[in-house]
Design an enzyme around this catalytic site. Structure first.
Site, short mmCIF file in Angstrom:
data_model
loop_
_atom_site.label_atom_id
_atom_site.label_comp_id
_atom_site.label_asym_id
_atom_site.label_seq_id
_atom_site.Cartn_x
_atom_site.Cartn_y
_atom_site.Cartn_z
N LYS A 53 1.19 -1.31 -0.16
CA LYS A 53 0.42 0.35 0.10
C LYS A 53 0.77 1.27 0.10
CE LYS A 53 -3.85 -2.12 2.76
NZ LYS A 53 -4.73 -2.63 3.39
N GLN A 97 -4.78 -1.60 9.11
CA GLN A 97 -4.97 -2.86 9.00
C GLN A 97 -5.32 -4.32 9.84
OE1 GLN A 97 -4.44 -3.52 5.81
NE2 GLN A 97 -4.13 -5.73 5.65
N ASP A 120 -11.28 2.45 3.46
CA ASP A 120 -11.72 1.13 3.71
C ASP A 120 -13.16 1.11 3.22
OD1 ASP A 120 -9.55 -1.48 3.52
OD2 ASP A 120 -9.55 -0.55 5.82
N1 GUN Z 1 -6.55 -7.46 5.69
C1 GUN Z 1 -7.02 -7.91 4.57
N2 GUN Z 1 -7.98 -7.33 3.66
C2 GUN Z 1 -7.86 -6.21 4.26
C3 GUN Z 1 -8.94 -4.46 3.61
O1 GUN Z 1 -9.50 -4.28 2.54
N3 GUN Z 1 -8.45 -3.81 5.12
C4 GUN Z 1 -7.96 -4.02 6.19
N4 GUN Z 1 -8.22 -2.76 6.31
N5 GUN Z 1 -7.13 -4.96 6.26
C5 GUN Z 1 -7.10 -5.38 5.97
#
Ligand code: GUN
Length: 286
Positions: A53, A97, A120
Site C-alpha cells: 500500500k 490493517q 476502507d
Molecule cells: N486485511 C485484509 N484485507 C483488508 C482490507 O481490505 N482492509 C484492511 N484494513 N485490512 C485488511
C-alpha cells in the site's frame, strides 16, 4: 478459451489516472493527499500488504504514513492514535490493517475512524450508506470487482449472479452492489446445501470464500464469468492461488480473473481512488 480479465492492467491504468489527478490537485492546493495506515503487531502477511500500500501511494504521489504499533498495544492506545489522525487536518484517509490482535475489538476500532476518512469503507455509516443507497465510501475489493466487470462491458443486469462467501469485507457488499446493478443474486456460505448446484446456475460467479481451489471446472456453467477474490497459499506448493481452480474453470468460463493479477491489484487501485476522493471531498473539490 476464456477471456482473461486483466486486473493488473486495469489497475495500472487507474493508478495512472489517480497519479495525474493527484499531481494536478497537489499543485492547486499546495499539498498531496495523505493516507495514514496503522499496523498493529508483526503478522508477516499484513506487513506485506501494508508495504504494498505504501509503495502504491508513493507511485501515485500520495503521501503515506505507516504507524507501526506493537502487538501488545492496549486498545485504548490504538483508539487514541485514531483520534489524533481523525483530528489531523493534513490526513485525508485512515486505514487500520486487519486482522487486529485478539485483545482489540475490531468493531470498536473501525467505528472510531472518522467516516469521511474511512478509505476502507468499513465504518458502520459507510456500510449503511451502501445498503440505504445514500452517499458513502465503497469498500475497495467489491468496488474493484465492479470496475473490472464494467471495464470488460459485463453488465450484471438480469443475470444470475452467485456470490460464494458472506464476509463483511467482500461477500455481503459485492452481493448488494450486484443487486443494485439488477442482477438476481444468490449468496452462498458454509451452510449452503449443495454448493455445486448453486454455483452451476451462475452466469456471474464471485468466489470469495477464502478456500484454496474449492471451486472446480465441473461446477462452472459454460460461458460463465468467473471472478476469483481468493488469495490463498496452495497447501501443497505454497504458491499463491485463488478460490477457483483456474485451469479447469478456464475451460468452461467465457471470462475469468487470474490469481495473482486479477482482483488483488484492483483492491489497491481502489484504495488510492478512495484516498483521492476523500482528499477531494475534504477540500470541497469533488
Ligand atoms: N486485511 C485484509 N484485507 C483488508 C482490507 O481490505 N482492509 C484492511 N484494513 N485490512 C485488511
Amino acid at each position: 478459451m476464456a477471456t482473461i480479465l486483466d486486473g493488473k492492467a486495469l489497475a495500472s491504468e487507474i493508478r495512472g489516472d489517480v497519479a495525474l489527478k493527484v499531481s494536478e490537485l497537489s499543485q492547486k492546493y499546495g499539498r498531496a493527499p495523505h493516507l495514514a495506515v496503522i499496523l498493529v503487531g508483526e503478522d508477516p502477511a499484513s506487513q506485506v500488504y501494508v508495504r504494498n500500500k505504501a509503495i502504491a501511494c508513493e507511485k501515485a504521489g500520495i503521501r503515506n504514513t505507516t504507524v507501526n504499533m506493537p502487538e501488545s498495544t492496549p486498545e485504548a492506545e490504538l483508539l487514541a492514535e485514531i483520534g489524533r489522525l481523525n483530528k489531523a487536518d493534513d490526513v485525508d484517509g485512515i486505514l487500520v490493517q486487519l486482522p487486529l490482535p485478539g485483545h482489540i475489538c475490531e468493531d470498536k476500532v473501525i467505528e472510531a475512524i472518522d467516516k469521511e476518512k474511512d478509505v476502507d469503507g468499513f465504518h458502520p455509516l459507510n456500510v449503511a450508506g451502501l445498503w440505504q443507497k445514500t452517499p458513502h465510501i465503497e469498500p475497495c475489493t467489491p468496488m474493484g470487482v465492479m470496475m473490472l466487470l464494467d471495464a470488460y462491458n459485463i453488465d450484471p443486469k438480469g443475470k444470475r449472479a452467485v456470490v460464494v462467501g458472506r464476509s463483511k469485507i467482500v461477500g455481503l457488499p459485492v452481493a448488494k452492489m450486484l443487486l443494485d446493478r439488477n442482477a438476481t443474486v444468490t449468496l452462498c456460505h458454509t451452510r449452503t446445501v449443495n454448493l455445486a448446484d448453486e454455483v452451476r446456475r451462475a452466469e456471474i460467479l464471485i468466489a470469495a470464500a477464502g478456500r484454496p481451489r474449492m471451486i472446480t471446472g465441473d461446477m462452472i456453467a459454460p460461458g460463465a464469468v468467473v471472478i476469483d477474490v481468493g488469495i490463498n497459499r496452495d497447501p501443497q506448493t505454497g504458491k499463491l492461488c485463488g478460490d477457483v481452480d483456474f485451469d479447469t474453470a478456464a475451460e468452461k468460463a467465457s471470462a475469468i480473473t487470474p490469481v495473482p493479477g486479477g482482483v488483488g491489484p484492483m483492491t489497491i487501485a481502489c484504495l488510492l481512488l478512495n484516498t483521492l476522493r476523500c482528499f477531494q471531498r475534504r477540500l470541497g473539490d469533488l
